[in-house]
Design an enzyme around this catalytic site. Structure first.
Site, PDB file in Angstrom:
ATOM      1  N   TYR A  33       0.833  -1.201   0.000  1.00 34.28           N
ATOM      2  CA  TYR A  33       0.000   0.000   0.000  1.00 34.28           C
ATOM      3  C   TYR A  33       0.865   1.247   0.000  1.00 34.28           C
ATOM      4  O   TYR A  33       2.072   1.200   0.272  1.00 34.28           O
ATOM      5  CB  TYR A  33      -0.950   0.007   1.192  1.00 34.28           C
ATOM      6  CG  TYR A  33      -0.320   0.401   2.511  1.00 34.28           C
ATOM      7  CD1 TYR A  33      -0.504   1.681   3.044  1.00 34.28           C
ATOM      8  CD2 TYR A  33       0.453  -0.501   3.242  1.00 34.28           C
ATOM      9  CE1 TYR A  33       0.068   2.047   4.261  1.00 34.28           C
ATOM     10  CE2 TYR A  33       1.027  -0.153   4.454  1.00 34.28           C
ATOM     11  CZ  TYR A  33       0.836   1.123   4.961  1.00 34.28           C
ATOM     12  OH  TYR A  33       1.410   1.485   6.156  1.00 34.28           O
ATOM     13  N   LYS A 151       6.588  -1.968   1.824  1.00 31.51           N
ATOM     14  CA  LYS A 151       5.424  -1.366   2.498  1.00 31.51           C
ATOM     15  C   LYS A 151       4.213  -2.285   2.344  1.00 31.51           C
ATOM     16  O   LYS A 151       3.318  -2.049   1.524  1.00 31.51           O
ATOM     17  CB  LYS A 151       5.137   0.027   1.949  1.00 31.51           C
ATOM     18  CG  LYS A 151       4.226   0.873   2.844  1.00 31.51           C
ATOM     19  CD  LYS A 151       4.189   2.296   2.355  1.00 31.51           C
ATOM     20  CE  LYS A 151       3.237   3.153   3.193  1.00 31.51           C
ATOM     21  NZ  LYS A 151       3.706   3.358   4.569  1.00 31.51           N
ATOM     22  N   GLU A 183      12.397   2.293  13.990  1.00 30.12           N
ATOM     23  CA  GLU A 183      11.500   3.350  13.512  1.00 30.12           C
ATOM     24  C   GLU A 183      10.274   3.405  14.401  1.00 30.12           C
ATOM     25  O   GLU A 183      10.115   2.597  15.318  1.00 30.12           O
ATOM     26  CB  GLU A 183      11.101   3.092  12.060  1.00 30.12           C
ATOM     27  CG  GLU A 183      10.454   1.748  11.828  1.00 30.12           C
ATOM     28  CD  GLU A 183      10.322   1.389  10.347  1.00 30.12           C
ATOM     29  OE1 GLU A 183      10.478   2.289   9.497  1.00 30.12           O
ATOM     30  OE2 GLU A 183      10.059   0.214  10.046  1.00 30.12           O
ATOM     31  N   LEU A 207      11.439   1.245   6.792  1.00 28.04           N
ATOM     32  CA  LEU A 207      10.795   1.685   5.565  1.00 28.04           C
ATOM     33  C   LEU A 207      11.573   2.862   4.976  1.00 28.04           C
ATOM     34  O   LEU A 207      12.007   3.757   5.701  1.00 28.04           O
ATOM     35  CB  LEU A 207       9.353   2.121   5.848  1.00 28.04           C
ATOM     36  CG  LEU A 207       8.543   2.525   4.623  1.00 28.04           C
ATOM     37  CD1 LEU A 207       8.282   1.315   3.734  1.00 28.04           C
ATOM     38  CD2 LEU A 207       7.227   3.171   5.044  1.00 28.04           C
TER      39      LEU A 207
END
Length: 287
Positions: A33, A151, A183, A207
């Site tokens: 996504y 992702k 993260e 990411l």
């Protein structure tokens, strides 16, 4: 107002949208996504999101859907018909479905990927009052799979992390692996010491944030030093400032980590300046 959404080639009212129960995103989180921000009715860094989408599909060996080259037009049409001035466009591409549930991938030559898009209206997105007071975070163990650079729609643990933070009276969580921050649950993490921004280097562990790339570029142009390396929670607690970046929060100051206030407990001047620069430059380049 009932939104218009896009599902597998058709624009339909949201309450009429349907997908197969055998879609692999539903059964196995087999999909990717992207979320693109909308400011002033225009898309922010669409090309960056599109490049990352292409990479995610390639890494999972999901073929591009037939409508891939029309994605910009579809984004714009949804923004138009839903009258989105400020908000988000969510895009999801799945491996699709080909008969019954099976761990083996369906034949890509006979299976068309699933494509879903919808908008979220968020008036005043860039003027969030949260940014003026900053957010509080907690640290949690990072137990996700090893390919965080893709992702995917596998978001259960990040969702659990958000709930852990809420239960602790905080706003979000930073995930820690082998003593170093990877993260946030839905964002990239940074600390500032002096005139230096410190953030984890790109790898399979995090990411590759689209907002991250832009903010670091703007930081260097503003004569700030950028050091891409691991940092610990203890180092973060001793920082002058901290912040996170994402497509939906832009640059968001962090004012507390595991109960320890950073500085005087208010958003730092450098983080706020980076937010201002990012929003100004992104609006200029929006399409």
């Amino acid at each position: 107002m009932t939104r218009t959404v896009y599902v597998n080639g058709e624009y339909v009212p949201e309450n009429e949208a349907k997908i197969s129960i055998f879609d692999r995103a539903f059964l196995m989180a087999d999909g990717v996504y992207e979320v693109t921000s909308v400011l002033g009715g225009k898309l922010i860094d669409f090309e960056g999101h599109n490049r990352r989408l292409e990479r995610s599909l390639s890494e999972l060996d999901i073929k591009k859907p037939a409508v891939y080259d029309d994605l910009l037009e579809i984004h714009r049409e949804l923004v138009r018909v839903n009258e989105v001035e400020d908000g988000l466009v969510y895009l999801q591409i799945t491996r699709g479905s080909d008969g019954d549930r099976d761990f083996v991938f369906p034949d890509p030559e006979t299976t068309e990927p699933g494509v879903v898009l919808f908008t979220q209206n968020k008036p005043g997105l860039a003027d969030s009052p949260v940014a003026k007071k900053g957010i509080k975070i907690i640290s949690i163990e990072d137990v996700r799979w090893g390919r965080r650079d893709i992702k995917t729609v596998q978001l259960l643990y990040p969702s659990m992390g958000k709930m852990m933070a809420k239960k602790a009276g905080a706003d979000d969580a930073w995930m820690v692996q082998d003593g170093a921050v990877t993260e946030g649950t839905s964002n990239n993490a940074y600390i500032i010491k002096g005139n230096k921004i410190i953030t984890r280097a790109l790898s399979n562990d995090i990411l590759h944030g689209i907002t991250r790339a832009a903010v670091l570029r703007f930081a260097r142009e503003a004569q700030m030093q950028v050091e891409e390396r691991n940092f610990s929670i203890d180092e973060a607690k001793d920082a002058d400032e901290a912040f996170v970046t994402s497509a939906s929060t832009f640059v968001m100051p962090v004012v507390e980590i595991d109960g320890v206030a950073l500085g005087d407990g208010t958003p730092g001047s450098r983080a706020l300046r980076l937010r201002e620069i990012y929003l100004d430059e992104s609006r200029k380049a929006a399409i």
